[in-house]
Design an enzyme around this catalytic site. Structure first.
Site, PDB file in Angstrom:
ATOM      1  N   ASP A  47       0.992  -1.091   0.024  1.00 49.15           N
ATOM      2  CA  ASP A  47       0.052  -0.049   0.039  1.00 49.15           C
ATOM      3  C   ASP A  47       0.973   1.447  -0.038  1.00 49.15           C
ATOM      4  O   ASP A  47       0.462   2.430  -0.115  1.00 49.15           O
ATOM      5  CB  ASP A  47      -1.089  -0.013   0.923  1.00 49.15           C
ATOM      6  CG  ASP A  47      -0.404  -0.018   2.460  1.00 49.15           C
ATOM      7  OD1 ASP A  47       0.916  -0.202   2.632  1.00 49.15           O
ATOM      8  OD2 ASP A  47      -1.138  -0.244   3.443  1.00 49.15           O
ATOM      9  N   SER A  48       2.263   0.917  -0.125  1.00 48.24           N
ATOM     10  CA  SER A  48       2.924   1.895  -0.211  1.00 48.24           C
ATOM     11  C   SER A  48       2.536   2.722  -1.744  1.00 48.24           C
ATOM     12  O   SER A  48       3.207   3.884  -2.072  1.00 48.24           O
ATOM     13  CB  SER A  48       4.683   1.883  -0.349  1.00 48.24           C
ATOM     14  OG  SER A  48       4.922   0.385  -1.254  1.00 48.24           O
ATOM     15  N   LYS A 115      -1.246  -9.491   2.725  1.00 45.95           N
ATOM     16  CA  LYS A 115      -0.362  -9.087   3.764  1.00 45.95           C
ATOM     17  C   LYS A 115      -1.349  -8.054   4.519  1.00 45.95           C
ATOM     18  O   LYS A 115      -2.065  -7.409   4.180  1.00 45.95           O
ATOM     19  CB  LYS A 115       0.759  -8.307   3.566  1.00 45.95           C
ATOM     20  CG  LYS A 115       1.628  -7.697   4.595  1.00 45.95           C
ATOM     21  CD  LYS A 115       2.913  -7.546   4.193  1.00 45.95           C
ATOM     22  CE  LYS A 115       3.312  -6.047   3.778  1.00 45.95           C
ATOM     23  NZ  LYS A 115       2.688  -4.931   4.238  1.00 45.95           N
ATOM     24  N   GLU A 117      -1.144  -5.548   8.509  1.00 47.34           N
ATOM     25  CA  GLU A 117      -0.438  -5.041   9.554  1.00 47.34           C
ATOM     26  C   GLU A 117      -1.125  -5.213  10.954  1.00 47.34           C
ATOM     27  O   GLU A 117      -2.130  -5.216  11.099  1.00 47.34           O
ATOM     28  CB  GLU A 117      -0.041  -3.511   9.372  1.00 47.34           C
ATOM     29  CG  GLU A 117       0.574  -3.362   8.324  1.00 47.34           C
ATOM     30  CD  GLU A 117       0.555  -1.706   7.804  1.00 47.34           C
ATOM     31  OE1 GLU A 117       0.240  -0.905   8.715  1.00 47.34           O
ATOM     32  OE2 GLU A 117       0.968  -1.421   6.794  1.00 47.34           O
ATOM     33  N   GLU A 185       9.460  -4.537   9.955  1.00 48.87           N
ATOM     34  CA  GLU A 185       9.958  -2.943   9.367  1.00 48.87           C
ATOM     35  C   GLU A 185      10.410  -1.966  10.321  1.00 48.87           C
ATOM     36  O   GLU A 185       9.879  -1.729  11.678  1.00 48.87           O
ATOM     37  CB  GLU A 185       8.590  -2.424   8.649  1.00 48.87           C
ATOM     38  CG  GLU A 185       8.874  -0.911   8.353  1.00 48.87           C
ATOM     39  CD  GLU A 185       7.883  -0.325   7.013  1.00 48.87           C
ATOM     40  OE1 GLU A 185       6.879  -1.014   6.838  1.00 48.87           O
ATOM     41  OE2 GLU A 185       8.079   0.837   6.883  1.00 48.87           O
TER      42      GLU A 185
HETATM   43  O1  KIV Z   1       3.474  -1.214   1.561  1.00 47.91           O
HETATM   44  C1  KIV Z   1       4.873  -1.580   1.465  1.00 47.91           C
HETATM   45  O2  KIV Z   1       5.517  -1.261   0.699  1.00 47.91           O
HETATM   46  C2  KIV Z   1       5.335  -2.618   2.577  1.00 47.91           C
HETATM   47  C3  KIV Z   1       6.771  -2.848   2.544  1.00 47.91           C
HETATM   48  C4  KIV Z   1       7.431  -1.513   3.060  1.00 47.91           C
HETATM   49  C5  KIV Z   1       6.870  -3.843   3.637  1.00 47.91           C
HETATM   50  O3  KIV Z   1       4.475  -2.576   3.379  1.00 47.91           O
END
Ligand code: KIV
Length: 269
Positions: A47-48, A115, A117, A185
């Site tokens: 989600d980056s 994924k 969090e 992270e």
């Molecule tokens: O969203 C992302 O890019 C991430 C990574 C930094 C692990 O969660």
């Protein structure tokens, strides 16, 4: 190279003599095609996306619909890679919404895993149910950007005893709940090392030192695709922002010197 699956990934511990897993983020079809031909082990549609592609301030703004659009594009470009898609903020605040939204993301994006969090009780319950129903889950602890407002900023975790104990417990709880792999992270290096040594599943670090079972980087940071410098832990391999700027400028300079309507007698635009 052979495509990974949850069995090969679960087993991938560097203490067993294997090379660290390499995961890169990816957000679009053409980059996915290029990475599909590379030696990268797995791809993350993080989600980056919100920060580096959509120009949002934080990942909090990313929606489920956006994650579905971008992760399905990546999956179309990288059929031979194990692809993980991030479950975005606010889509798993309750057990029921988590089941519904994770299933939707997994089914529509056709990625191999999702994924999420955190390691609060409702996350653990959700992970257990998702894995039992056939959706592999990657965990993510330490700096969890979706909670940036609650955490009070971006910083290294595991510096004091309380935070250390909490992270060790979270890692164990997540392994027990069924995650096949765990992202650490911005976790202090000594702690990420001991967490990695204590788990049977692989850890993948970002800004967490060298002793994890794998590393992940945001591809835009690695290739310096953005205007701003990447975080200190990422040393870009090239500066494609400057290279692309120069290439565009070269093109524009060439075009400006050639005007098929200009016979040299008129300067009309
Ligand atoms: O969203 C992302 O890019 C991430 C990574 C930094 C692990 O969660």
């Amino acid at each position: 190279m052979k495509k990974h699956n949850t069995r090969t990934l679960r087993n991938h511990k560097i203490q067993k003599g294997t090379a660290p897993l390499q995961m890169l983020t990816c957000y679009d079809f053409q980059t996915a095609q290029m990475l599909n031909e590379s030696e990268v082990d797995l791809l993350l549609v993080g989600d980056s996306l919100g920060n580096v592609i959509l120009g949002y301030d934080t990942t909090v703004e990313v929606t489920l619909e956006e994650m579905i659009i971008f992760s399905s594009a990546v999956k179309r470009g990288a059929p031979d890679k194990f692809v993980v898609a991030d479950l975005p903020f606010g889509t798993y605040s309750t057990f029921e919404s988590g089941i519904e939204n994770a299933t939707k993301l997994f089914q529509k994006s056709k990625t191999e895993a999702i994924k999420l969090e955190g390691a609060r009780p409702h996350h653990l319950e959700l992970i257990k149910r998702l894995t039992e129903s056939g959706i592999p889950v990657m965990g993510h602890i330490g700096l969890t950007p979706q909670s940036v407002h609650e955490l009070g900023g971006y910083y290294t975790h595991g510096k004091d005893e309380k935070s250390k104990e909490r992270l060790i417990k979270e890692a164990k709880d997540l392994e027990e709940a069924g995650v096949f792999c765990l992202v650490l992270e911005c976790v202090k290096e000594d702690l990420s090392k001991s967490i990695s040594e204590s788990l049977n599943i692989p850890t993948i670090g970002i800004g967490s030192g060298d002793y994890t079972d794998g590393q992940v980087l945001v591809i835009n940071d690695l290739l310096h695709l953005g205007k701003n410098d990447p975080p200190a832990f990422c040393k870009p391999i090239e500066n494609f922002y400057e290279q692309k700027k120069e290439a565009v400028s070269k093109y524009l300079t060439q075009k400006k010197t050639v005007n098929p309507y200009n016979d040299g007698t008129s300067l009309n635009h």
